[in-house]
Scaffold this active site. Structure first.
Site, PDB file in Angstrom:
ATOM      1  N   HIS A 135      38.890 -14.448  54.707  1.00  0.00           N
ATOM      2  CA  HIS A 135      37.618 -15.160  54.487  1.00  0.00           C
ATOM      3  C   HIS A 135      37.580 -16.396  55.370  1.00  0.00           C
ATOM      4  O   HIS A 135      38.620 -16.942  55.745  1.00  0.00           O
ATOM      5  CB  HIS A 135      37.428 -15.502  53.010  1.00  0.00           C
ATOM      6  CG  HIS A 135      38.233 -16.652  52.497  1.00  0.00           C
ATOM      7  ND1 HIS A 135      37.728 -17.941  52.430  1.00  0.00           N
ATOM      8  CD2 HIS A 135      39.491 -16.737  51.993  1.00  0.00           C
ATOM      9  CE1 HIS A 135      38.630 -18.748  51.910  1.00  0.00           C
ATOM     10  NE2 HIS A 135      39.720 -18.049  51.643  1.00  0.00           N
ATOM     11  N   ASP A 160      43.434 -23.225  54.427  1.00  0.00           N
ATOM     12  CA  ASP A 160      42.681 -22.276  53.608  1.00  0.00           C
ATOM     13  C   ASP A 160      41.211 -22.324  53.981  1.00  0.00           C
ATOM     14  O   ASP A 160      40.494 -23.258  53.628  1.00  0.00           O
ATOM     15  CB  ASP A 160      42.862 -22.646  52.135  1.00  0.00           C
ATOM     16  CG  ASP A 160      42.152 -21.693  51.185  1.00  0.00           C
ATOM     17  OD1 ASP A 160      41.721 -20.614  51.638  1.00  0.00           O
ATOM     18  OD2 ASP A 160      42.018 -22.036  50.003  1.00  0.00           O
ATOM     19  N   GLU A 172      34.409 -16.518  49.557  1.00  0.00           N
ATOM     20  CA  GLU A 172      35.604 -16.213  48.764  1.00  0.00           C
ATOM     21  C   GLU A 172      35.900 -17.323  47.773  1.00  0.00           C
ATOM     22  O   GLU A 172      36.359 -17.064  46.654  1.00  0.00           O
ATOM     23  CB  GLU A 172      36.795 -16.011  49.705  1.00  0.00           C
ATOM     24  CG  GLU A 172      38.086 -15.547  49.016  1.00  0.00           C
ATOM     25  CD  GLU A 172      39.000 -16.686  48.576  1.00  0.00           C
ATOM     26  OE1 GLU A 172      40.067 -16.399  48.008  1.00  0.00           O
ATOM     27  OE2 GLU A 172      38.654 -17.874  48.804  1.00  0.00           O
ATOM     28  N   GLU A 173      35.645 -18.568  48.180  1.00  0.00           N
ATOM     29  CA  GLU A 173      36.008 -19.704  47.333  1.00  0.00           C
ATOM     30  C   GLU A 173      35.219 -19.745  46.031  1.00  0.00           C
ATOM     31  O   GLU A 173      35.622 -20.410  45.077  1.00  0.00           O
ATOM     32  CB  GLU A 173      35.823 -21.016  48.103  1.00  0.00           C
ATOM     33  CG  GLU A 173      36.697 -21.158  49.344  1.00  0.00           C
ATOM     34  CD  GLU A 173      38.186 -21.267  49.029  1.00  0.00           C
ATOM     35  OE1 GLU A 173      38.564 -21.120  47.852  1.00  0.00           O
ATOM     36  OE2 GLU A 173      38.963 -21.504  49.966  1.00  0.00           O
ATOM     37  N   ASP A 224      44.999 -14.789  54.051  1.00  0.00           N
ATOM     38  CA  ASP A 224      44.162 -15.890  53.579  1.00  0.00           C
ATOM     39  C   ASP A 224      44.701 -17.174  54.193  1.00  0.00           C
ATOM     40  O   ASP A 224      44.398 -17.503  55.330  1.00  0.00           O
ATOM     41  CB  ASP A 224      44.175 -15.911  52.049  1.00  0.00           C
ATOM     42  CG  ASP A 224      43.121 -16.819  51.449  1.00  0.00           C
ATOM     43  OD1 ASP A 224      42.744 -17.801  52.097  1.00  0.00           O
ATOM     44  OD2 ASP A 224      42.686 -16.566  50.310  1.00  0.00           O
ATOM     45  N   HIS A 267      42.452 -27.353  49.148  1.00  0.00           N
ATOM     46  CA  HIS A 267      41.061 -27.597  48.749  1.00  0.00           C
ATOM     47  C   HIS A 267      40.679 -29.073  48.790  1.00  0.00           C
ATOM     48  O   HIS A 267      39.752 -29.499  48.096  1.00  0.00           O
ATOM     49  CB  HIS A 267      40.775 -27.039  47.348  1.00  0.00           C
ATOM     50  CG  HIS A 267      40.755 -25.549  47.283  1.00  0.00           C
ATOM     51  ND1 HIS A 267      40.440 -24.854  46.128  1.00  0.00           N
ATOM     52  CD2 HIS A 267      41.017 -24.599  48.218  1.00  0.00           C
ATOM     53  CE1 HIS A 267      40.502 -23.557  46.350  1.00  0.00           C
ATOM     54  NE2 HIS A 267      40.859 -23.381  47.626  1.00  0.00           N
TER      55      HIS A 267
END
Length: 706
Positions: free
Chosen positions: A354, A364, A401-402, A430, A514
């Site tokens: 993603h 990420d 995706e998140e 990922d 994140h």
């Protein structure tokens, strides 16, 4: 008068021509049936080099025809992808989508896109979240920051939890450690309840939605989850009960698709009942330092907070918290690169990553995106050299995706029929690089192939030896995780569609996950300065793809699968002790093991080409491919119909002791308060369901009805 006889042929010439003609016929017959990956009608073979060797050689600049080395191109792609934040469903998401599309086209791949309109969740632009500390009488003691210290310029979306409902609370705070079930039980033992309170948790308690749900079950008014002291604040979704768009469960979220209403039970179950928000460690510390009540349980380690906690609460002061959510349909876009197979174009090797990110996404997910683009670059060079894969290769760049693996899930749901009959495998990358050490997860038939491939890739950190040798010497040896978690894009492929899957990465965890700290600067200076780990992941993923796309007989090992099932059954037996009988599972595993050994022998004969036609080999490969589908059950897990894989779906209890047989794990959790007789009945039924699934797999592997 007799007709004259023709002249006698030269016997010496005949003796020379006949053997030559015979050899020519044999040569043409051999090459008309043998697949040569470099053989093309228009392009002569590049050399005697195998596709795998050529693929690996493209890591260096010299082999790329004057192009930069792979680590340089990966670094350049990652820098371009992470220049700005690119949250799914926002205007900023368009640039990385266009970049990926352009790179796939530059590699010479056929490209396609597919858009969906799922329900996404953002913080309200009209009303920012508010947080303050009040005295018991309600007077203001301190306004608290809801911002991220690591993002002083506020370039990023404000820290929030996607799908957390709007709400407000003015209530005493209780510190719940990491918000696990064991933490809430520890509080109950010292007489502390969270009912009516704001629960303050530290990150690291597993699924953040599970943390919020556990607090809500105990009557908490809201949840705040503190980041680590480094200044980052971890955003993320708190969606419950599955993956994919909440309004279109089981079908693709196309613009004109049917949608369930927000009040439908199936939709409401996906959302938490109470508001929540991530906060900086410094903000949480301002609250925690004021808490009274009993001291923390002795088993709680509080050193990660940076200070000692005198009490866990509740109160005496109040936390005033207000959050306003904005849920709306948003457009997302998946991007695909296609390499059509030469001999079996209707068999798909699918690779996915993603590209959407909460922040800049250097780890990420765009470390994986850069790896995917490097693989596309190398495949493009192989294509120009005359190579064509036996089977079709599909490279996928997923969106959203998140928010709960939405892009991949909607595509799988929309194409389920085709994927059930044609998809061979799904390979996921990922967070390709988030630190040192190689980690892998896979369904067990891929174990041997994964190990074989890592023996061919140089270790990126030591300079000598291979990834395999380092992996073998680290943390007690080779450990391949089973994918009983729903936190990346393999979920829909494995848990819903029953497609063999794998996932791999460097680095156990990333403290800036994140947060604003997930930047190109971190990767360049700390994560992988020379980008050699990225190259290693690209080589592993590329070699896996080549084997799966080109091997005449699929390199699936079901003997390993049978051994893994035996280990699962033994572990379950230890857990259940003298409980329900596992004889149905043991008997089914024995049947599966026999079928696996027979398939191994047949596969070895196939590889030797001993009297097997192309159609016979095709049928054998289909048996190998379809075994994983046999572990699905149409009605799915009890109360969670979307999860259909009876071996490796995630358990309902986020803290279950079992990472396999999820239906049995759920039954054990649900039956805890039942009578012994009822408990045994509930668990025994799930044991039988697993046994029947393994029997179906054995039958599929044998390829016979009787």
């Amino acid at each position: 008068m007799a007709l004259p006889l023709p002249p006698k042929p030269n016997s010496r010439l005949s003796s020379l021509l006949l053997p030559l003609l015979a050899l020519l016929c044999l040569f043409l017959l051999y090459h008309s049936t043998r697949h040569s990956p470099f053989l093309s009608r228009n392009t002569p073979p590049l050399s005697q080099t195998t596709p795998a060797a050529l693929f690996l050689s493209l890591s260096s600049a010299a082999a790329g025809g004057g192009a930069a080395a792979a680590n340089a191109t990966i670094a350049g792609d990652l820098r371009a992808l992470t220049l700005r934040p690119h949250l799914a469903g926002t205007p900023a998401a368009a640039a990385p989508a266009a970049f990926v599309l352009s790179r796939l086209r530059a590699a010479g791949l056929r490209t396609l896109t597919r858009e969906y309109s799922p329900l996404l969740s953002y913080p309200s632009a009209a009303a920012a979240a508010e947080l303050s500390l009040l005295s018991p009488n309600g007077s203001l003691l301190a306004a608290l920051s809801a911002a991220e210290p690591a993002d002083p310029a506020a370039r990023l979306v404000r820290p929030y939890h996607a799908y957390a409902p709007s709400g407000a609370a003015a209530a005493p705070a209780v510190y719940v450690n990491r918000g696990r079930e064991e933490d809430f039980r520890a509080l109950e033992r010292i007489g502390v309840r969270v009912e009516g309170c704001v629960a303050i948790a530290r990150r690291g308690g597993g699924n953040r939605g599970g943390v919020v749900a556990r607090a809500a079950e105990r009557g908490a008014a809201a949840v705040l989850i503190a980041g680590d002291p480094g200044g980052g604040v971890e955003r993320g979704a708190v969606l419950l009960g599955g993956v994919g768009d909440p309004l279109t469960p089981g079908w693709g979220a196309a613009a004109a698709a049917e949608r369930l209403g927000p009040e439908a039970d199936e939709v409401r179950r996906r959302f938490p009942r109470i508001p929540s928000m991530p906060v900086a460690a410094a903000t949480a510390a301002e609250i925690l330092r004021t808490l009274g009540g009993p001291p923390p349980p002795p088993e709680w380690a509080t050193e990660g907070l940076g200070f000692d906690i005198a009490g866990v609460g509740p109160g005496p002061n109040l936390v005033n918290f207000t959050y306003q959510e904005d849920r709306k349909l948003a457009i997302i876009q998946n991007v695909f690169g296609l390499i059509r197979g030469r001999e079996e174009p209707d068999r798909y090797i699918i690779i996915g990553n993603h590209r959407d990110a909460w922040t800049y996404g250097a780890v990420d997910p765009n470390s994986g995106t850069a790896v995917l683009l490097d693989i596309a670059r190398r495949f493009g060079i192989l294509l120009r050299s005359g190579w064509r894969p036996r089977r079709t290769i599909i490279l996928c760049s997923w969106d959203a995706e998140e928010f709960g693996m939405i892009g991949s899930t909607e595509w799988v749901e929309e194409n389920l029929g085709n994927l059930h009959s044609k998809a061979v495998v799904y390979l996921n990358v990922d967070c390709a690089v988030q630190g040192p050490g190689f980690f892998a997860g896979a369904t067990p038939q891929l174990d041997k192939l994964l190990i074989d491939v890592t023996k061919k890739v140089k270790d990126p950190d030591l300079g000598d030896g291979t990834v395999y040798h380092t992996w073998e010497r680290t943390d007690g040896g080779i450990n391949i995780e089973r994918l009983a978690r729903a936190d990346s894009d393999f979920s829909a492929f494995l848990h819903y569609a029953g497609i063999p899957s794998a996932d791999f990465y460097y680095g156990k965890e990333f403290p800036g996950y994140h947060t604003a700290l997930d930047s190109y600067s971190w990767m360049e200076n700390q994560g992988d300065p020379m980008f050699h780990r990225h190259v290693a992941v690209a080589e592993i993923l590329g070699l896996l793809t080549l084997r799966l796309a080109d091997d005449p007989v699929l390199p699936f090992d079901y003997v390993s699968y049978a051994a893994q099932l035996q280990e699962h059954a033994n572990a379950l037996s230890t857990l259940l002790d003298d409980g329900p009988s596992l004889e149905p599972i043991y008997s089914a595993i024995q049947e599966f093991s026999h079928a696996a050994n027979e398939a191994l022998k047949e596969g070895e004969l196939q590889e030797k080409g001993e009297n097997f036609s192309i159609l016979w080999r095709r049928a054998f490969n289909d048996r190998l491919m379809l075994v994983e589908r046999s572990f699905l059950e149409a009605e799915g897990l009890k109360g969670r119909w979307w999860f259909k894989h009876l071996l490796y779906s995630p358990p309902e209890d986020y803290e279950s002791q079992l990472s396999f047989f999820p239906g049995i794990a759920d039954a054990i959790s649900r039956a805890a308060n039942q009578s012994d007789m009822e408990r045994q009945r509930i668990i025994q039924h799930e044991i039988w369901r697993v046994a029947r699934a393994i029997q179906r797999a054995a039958s599929a592997l044998k390829g016979e009805l009787f």
